[in-house]
Design an enzyme around this catalytic site. Structure first.
Site, mmCIF file in Angstrom:
data_model
loop_
_atom_site.group_PDB
_atom_site.id
_atom_site.type_symbol
_atom_site.label_atom_id
_atom_site.label_comp_id
_atom_site.label_asym_id
_atom_site.label_seq_id
_atom_site.Cartn_x
_atom_site.Cartn_y
_atom_site.Cartn_z
ATOM 1 N N LYS A 47 -0.783 4.526 4.588
ATOM 2 C CA LYS A 47 -1.472 3.381 5.211
ATOM 3 C C LYS A 47 -0.865 3.787 6.767
ATOM 4 C CE LYS A 47 -3.554 -1.144 5.039
ATOM 5 N NZ LYS A 47 -4.888 0.093 5.084
ATOM 6 N N HIS B 78 0.393 -1.427 -0.023
ATOM 7 C CA HIS B 78 -0.295 0.170 0.255
ATOM 8 C C HIS B 78 1.042 1.549 0.159
ATOM 9 C CE1 HIS B 78 -3.298 -2.626 1.731
ATOM 10 N NE2 HIS B 78 -4.261 -1.862 0.723
#
Ligand code: NAD
Length: 266
Positions: free
Chosen positions: A158, A154
């Site tokens: 995040k 990600h």
């Protein structure tokens, strides 16, 4: 259908505002942000890069729930807890995309689901929900000599790891093998770890750049390896999934539902 968006100035919040404005069958009931957020008092649509719509970003959760048929929450676990309590007070549908939820958060969600329809999913995309089913079938079909590893990547911002989707994939393959993820899961490896325990479900986490979300479930067996991969290329897939979930709650009895219910995959 009137849609409220909590956390409406966040990355997903702004995308959800745009999706509701473009939907044709939904109206924006309003949006909130956490107390102290710099966007408070500004126009909701303008914060999402659109022309002003005349609705101001507020922090009054009860007022938003009173004005909405369904509220969509992509915020933080503690924000979600407060929103689940409000959904229970107002008996309003709640769509939860927030990840990193603990038992305390889940228990507030269960309380809301006793009196209102609640859809909660770590990933609202059609593709990932198909992947959940495929991974579960592969785990059931392949014997324990096929080691399961779940890899995710990600964007650099995040804050939780492994991703909620990776954990959901872990739960799905653990259930298919009849084991408990809490005991079989290996979330990190560092230093002299010893050999891989039989039946372990391993996780590996990568973070960087603006990657929307990549997940691979790997089955590594003797002489061969199967890799099932999903790559999200745009956050739009999550926003349109959340809107589909909101539509699906209309007239639905109270209960805790997942995207597989919404998509008719169960
Ligand atoms: P973000 O930080 O850009 O946005 C979160 C927003 O929520 C922020 O604007 C923040 O100020 C706001 N917020 C926090 N607490 C609040 C409160 N109590 N009341 C109102 N607003 C509050 O993060 P993001 O990238 O939009 O992701 C949000 C969450 O959604 C994360 O948990 C992420 O993992 C999850 N997510 C889920 C999916 C899915 O398909 N389920 C997809 C993408 C992201």
């Amino acid at each position: 259908m009137r849609i409220g968006i909590v956390g409406c100035a966040g990355q997903m919040g702004r995308m959800l505002v745009e999706a509701v404005l473009d939907s044709g069958d939904m109206t924006l009931a309003g949006g909130t942000e956490r107390p102290g957020h710099p966007s408070l008092g500004g126009d909701i649509a303008r914060a999402a890069g659109r022309n002003a719509c005349g609705l101001t970003i507020g922090s009054d959760v009860d007022a938003l729930f009173a004005e909405s048929d369904a509220v969509i929450d992509f915020t933080t676990p503690d924000g979600t807890l407060a929103h689940a309590e409000a959904a229970a007070r107002h008996r309003r549908a709640l769509i939860i995309g927030t990840t990193g939820l603990s038992e305390a958060h889940r228990s507030a969600i269960a309380t809301a689901a006793a009196v209102a329809p609640v859809v909660q999913a770590a990933n609202m995309s059609l593709g990932v929900n198909i992947l959940l089913g495929l991974a579960s079938r592969a785990a059931a079909a392949l014997g324990s000599e096929y080691d399961i590893e779940i890899l995710e990547m990600h964007h650099r911002r995040k804050v939780d790891a492994p991703s909620g989707t990776a954990l959901a994939l872990g739960e799905a393959v653990a259930a298919a093998r009849g084991v408990d993820l809490a005991s079989a899961g290996v979330r990190t490896r560092d230093g002299h770890t010893g050999a891989r325990p039989d039946g372990a479900i391993g996780f590996a986490t990568l973070r960087g750049g603006d990657v929307v979300g990549d997940h691979t479930v790997m089955f590594a067996g003797p002489g061969e390896r199967i890799e099932l991969t999903h790559r999200a290329q745009s956050r739009h897939v999550f926003a349109s999934g959340a809107l589909a979930a909101a539509r699906w709650t209309e007239g639905r009895p109270p209960g805790l539902y997942g995207m597989r219910d919404v998509l008719g995959l169960t």
